[in-house]
Design a protein around this motif. Structure first.
Motif, PDB file in Angstrom:
ATOM      1  N   LEU A  73       0.874  -1.171   0.000  1.00 43.90           N
ATOM      2  CA  LEU A  73       0.000   0.000   0.000  1.00 43.90           C
ATOM      3  C   LEU A  73       0.908   1.218   0.000  1.00 43.90           C
ATOM      4  O   LEU A  73       1.640   1.457   0.955  1.00 43.90           O
ATOM      5  CB  LEU A  73      -0.910  -0.003   1.228  1.00 43.90           C
ATOM      6  N   ILE A  74       0.896   2.000  -1.076  1.00 43.94           N
ATOM      7  CA  ILE A  74       1.821   3.140  -1.167  1.00 43.94           C
ATOM      8  C   ILE A  74       1.147   4.473  -0.862  1.00 43.94           C
ATOM      9  O   ILE A  74       1.830   5.435  -0.532  1.00 43.94           O
ATOM     10  CB  ILE A  74       2.544   3.191  -2.524  1.00 43.94           C
ATOM     11  N   SER A  75      -0.174   4.542  -0.960  1.00 45.90           N
ATOM     12  CA  SER A  75      -0.866   5.770  -0.569  1.00 45.90           C
ATOM     13  C   SER A  75      -2.345   5.502  -0.339  1.00 45.90           C
ATOM     14  O   SER A  75      -2.900   4.542  -0.858  1.00 45.90           O
ATOM     15  CB  SER A  75      -0.688   6.878  -1.613  1.00 45.90           C
ATOM     16  N   THR A  76      -2.921   6.341   0.473  1.00 40.64           N
ATOM     17  CA  THR A  76      -4.348   6.275   0.749  1.00 40.64           C
ATOM     18  C   THR A  76      -4.871   7.696   0.894  1.00 40.64           C
ATOM     19  O   THR A  76      -4.161   8.563   1.404  1.00 40.64           O
ATOM     20  CB  THR A  76      -4.638   5.419   2.008  1.00 40.64           C
ATOM     21  N   GLU A  77      -6.083   7.911   0.409  1.00 42.84           N
ATOM     22  CA  GLU A  77      -6.675   9.245   0.469  1.00 42.84           C
ATOM     23  C   GLU A  77      -8.185   9.114   0.622  1.00 42.84           C
ATOM     24  O   GLU A  77      -8.822   8.335  -0.088  1.00 42.84           O
ATOM     25  CB  GLU A  77      -6.358  10.004  -0.820  1.00 42.84           C
ATOM     26  N   ASP A  78      -8.753   9.873   1.549  1.00 47.44           N
ATOM     27  CA  ASP A  78     -10.200   9.929   1.723  1.00 47.44           C
ATOM     28  C   ASP A  78     -10.722  11.195   1.064  1.00 47.44           C
ATOM     29  O   ASP A  78     -10.094  12.256   1.159  1.00 47.44           O
ATOM     30  CB  ASP A  78     -10.575   9.958   3.209  1.00 47.44           C
ATOM     31  N   PHE A  79     -11.867  11.084   0.400  1.00 45.69           N
ATOM     32  CA  PHE A  79     -12.482  12.257  -0.213  1.00 45.69           C
ATOM     33  C   PHE A  79     -13.995  12.063  -0.279  1.00 45.69           C
ATOM     34  O   PHE A  79     -14.502  10.952  -0.141  1.00 45.69           O
ATOM     35  CB  PHE A  79     -11.900  12.540  -1.603  1.00 45.69           C
ATOM     36  N   GLU A  80     -14.699  13.154  -0.488  1.00 41.08           N
ATOM     37  CA  GLU A  80     -16.150  13.116  -0.608  1.00 41.08           C
ATOM     38  C   GLU A  80     -16.515  12.981  -2.073  1.00 41.08           C
ATOM     39  O   GLU A  80     -15.988  13.689  -2.931  1.00 41.08           O
ATOM     40  CB  GLU A  80     -16.762  14.391  -0.029  1.00 41.08           C
ATOM     41  N   GLY A  81     -17.423  12.067  -2.342  1.00 42.09           N
ATOM     42  CA  GLY A  81     -17.895  11.879  -3.709  1.00 42.09           C
ATOM     43  C   GLY A  81     -19.270  12.484  -3.901  1.00 42.09           C
ATOM     44  O   GLY A  81     -19.818  13.101  -2.978  1.00 42.09           O
ATOM     45  N   THR A  82     -19.821  12.315  -5.073  1.00 46.35           N
ATOM     46  CA  THR A  82     -21.157  12.850  -5.327  1.00 46.35           C
ATOM     47  C   THR A  82     -22.250  11.973  -4.730  1.00 46.35           C
ATOM     48  O   THR A  82     -23.336  12.451  -4.441  1.00 46.35           O
ATOM     49  CB  THR A  82     -21.411  13.001  -6.845  1.00 46.35           C
ATOM     50  N   SER A  83     -21.958  10.702  -4.535  1.00 46.68           N
ATOM     51  CA  SER A  83     -22.970   9.792  -3.994  1.00 46.68           C
ATOM     52  C   SER A  83     -22.630   9.259  -2.605  1.00 46.68           C
ATOM     53  O   SER A  83     -23.469   8.624  -1.973  1.00 46.68           O
ATOM     54  CB  SER A  83     -23.167   8.612  -4.945  1.00 46.68           C
ATOM     55  N   HIS A  84     -21.416   9.502  -2.132  1.00 49.97           N
ATOM     56  CA  HIS A  84     -20.984   9.006  -0.831  1.00 49.97           C
ATOM     57  C   HIS A  84     -20.190  10.103  -0.121  1.00 49.97           C
ATOM     58  O   HIS A  84     -19.366  10.766  -0.752  1.00 49.97           O
ATOM     59  CB  HIS A  84     -20.092   7.769  -0.985  1.00 49.97           C
ATOM     60  N   GLU A  85     -20.422  10.244   1.169  1.00 50.76           N
ATOM     61  CA  GLU A  85     -19.697  11.282   1.896  1.00 50.76           C
ATOM     62  C   GLU A  85     -18.229  10.929   2.129  1.00 50.76           C
ATOM     63  O   GLU A  85     -17.400  11.800   2.362  1.00 50.76           O
ATOM     64  CB  GLU A  85     -20.388  11.612   3.216  1.00 50.76           C
ATOM     65  N   LYS A  86     -17.903   9.637   2.077  1.00 51.60           N
ATOM     66  CA  LYS A  86     -16.504   9.236   2.236  1.00 51.60           C
ATOM     67  C   LYS A  86     -16.182   8.102   1.273  1.00 51.60           C
ATOM     68  O   LYS A  86     -16.831   7.063   1.288  1.00 51.60           O
ATOM     69  CB  LYS A  86     -16.223   8.784   3.661  1.00 51.60           C
ATOM     70  N   ILE A  87     -15.181   8.343   0.462  1.00 48.58           N
ATOM     71  CA  ILE A  87     -14.623   7.320  -0.419  1.00 48.58           C
ATOM     72  C   ILE A  87     -13.137   7.270  -0.114  1.00 48.58           C
ATOM     73  O   ILE A  87     -12.490   8.309   0.036  1.00 48.58           O
ATOM     74  CB  ILE A  87     -14.853   7.660  -1.903  1.00 48.58           C
ATOM     75  N   THR A  88     -12.600   6.072   0.009  1.00 41.05           N
ATOM     76  CA  THR A  88     -11.169   5.914   0.266  1.00 41.05           C
ATOM     77  C   THR A  88     -10.508   5.343  -0.983  1.00 41.05           C
ATOM     78  O   THR A  88     -10.946   4.328  -1.510  1.00 41.05           O
ATOM     79  CB  THR A  88     -10.927   4.975   1.463  1.00 41.05           C
ATOM     80  N   MET A  89      -9.464   6.022  -1.439  1.00 40.54           N
ATOM     81  CA  MET A  89      -8.676   5.561  -2.578  1.00 40.54           C
ATOM     82  C   MET A  89      -7.366   5.004  -2.036  1.00 40.54           C
ATOM     83  O   MET A  89      -6.650   5.679  -1.296  1.00 40.54           O
ATOM     84  CB  MET A  89      -8.397   6.715  -3.541  1.00 40.54           C
ATOM     85  N   GLU A  90      -7.065   3.771  -2.403  1.00 39.05           N
ATOM     86  CA  GLU A  90      -5.819   3.109  -1.993  1.00 39.05           C
ATOM     87  C   GLU A  90      -5.034   2.756  -3.246  1.00 39.05           C
ATOM     88  O   GLU A  90      -5.587   2.197  -4.186  1.00 39.05           O
ATOM     89  CB  GLU A  90      -6.116   1.847  -1.201  1.00 39.05           C
ATOM     90  N   VAL A  91      -3.750   3.074  -3.240  1.00 41.20           N
ATOM     91  CA  VAL A  91      -2.877   2.751  -4.365  1.00 41.20           C
ATOM     92  C   VAL A  91      -1.904   1.660  -3.910  1.00 41.20           C
ATOM     93  O   VAL A  91      -1.234   1.817  -2.884  1.00 41.20           O
ATOM     94  CB  VAL A  91      -2.108   3.988  -4.875  1.00 41.20           C
ATOM     95  N   TYR A  92      -1.848   0.592  -4.676  1.00 47.87           N
ATOM     96  CA  TYR A  92      -1.001  -0.560  -4.356  1.00 47.87           C
ATOM     97  C   TYR A  92       0.004  -0.795  -5.477  1.00 47.87           C
ATOM     98  O   TYR A  92      -0.307  -0.616  -6.645  1.00 47.87           O
ATOM     99  CB  TYR A  92      -1.843  -1.824  -4.214  1.00 47.87           C
ATOM    100  N   GLU A  93       1.213  -1.233  -5.074  1.00 46.47           N
ATOM    101  CA  GLU A  93       2.230  -1.678  -6.040  1.00 46.47           C
ATOM    102  C   GLU A  93       2.631  -3.098  -5.691  1.00 46.47           C
ATOM    103  O   GLU A  93       2.616  -3.507  -4.527  1.00 46.47           O
ATOM    104  CB  GLU A  93       3.461  -0.782  -5.981  1.00 46.47           C
ATOM    105  N   LYS A  94       3.028  -3.811  -6.710  1.00 48.38           N
ATOM    106  CA  LYS A  94       3.470  -5.192  -6.541  1.00 48.38           C
ATOM    107  C   LYS A  94       4.714  -5.236  -5.658  1.00 48.38           C
ATOM    108  O   LYS A  94       5.613  -4.412  -5.807  1.00 48.38           O
ATOM    109  CB  LYS A  94       3.777  -5.791  -7.910  1.00 48.38           C
ATOM    110  N   LYS A  95       4.767  -6.195  -4.731  1.00 49.16           N
ATOM    111  CA  LYS A  95       5.957  -6.359  -3.865  1.00 49.16           C
ATOM    112  C   LYS A  95       7.100  -6.941  -4.642  1.00 49.16           C
ATOM    113  O   LYS A  95       6.953  -7.642  -5.589  1.00 49.16           O
ATOM    114  CB  LYS A  95       5.638  -7.290  -2.684  1.00 49.16           C
TER     115      LYS A  95
END
Length: 95
Positions: A73-95
């Motif tokens: 897991l290289i980054s994570t970010e929470d943000f508000e979407g148009t249909s959900h008050e909280k969406i979490t975006m997680e970025v993964y890279e291969k080990k």
């Protein structure tokens, strides 16, 4: 992406740049938007993926089966979407 996912992007002003093909994962050379297909057969070709999580549970007929312990897991970010008050975006890279 496939036709199933295209409707999510219908209101974008630059939606014409999206390529729709039912065999898009077989033809992929770059970024793909995957919503309702199993990516397990394609994992050897994937070096990074972005996973979006909503802050609630939904009934589902399709599940994400990737073992995340095999990815960094290289980054994570929470943000508000148009249909959900909280969406979490997680970025993964291969080990």
């Amino acid at each position: 992406m496939n036709e199933y996912s295209k409707k999510l992007f219908a209101n974008l002003t630059d939606a014409e740049v999206i390529r729709v093909d039912e065999a898009f994962l077989d033809k992929a050379q770059s970024v793909c938007f995957v919503e309702n297909q199993d990516i397990m057969p394609y994992l050897p070709k994937i070096d990074t993926f972005i996973l979006f999580r909503w802050n609630r549970d939904y009934p589902a007929d399709f599940f994400f089966k990737v073992d995340l312990s095999q990815w960094n897991l290289i980054s994570t970010e929470d943000f508000e979407g148009t249909s959900h008050e909280k969406i979490t975006m997680e970025v993964y890279e291969k080990k």
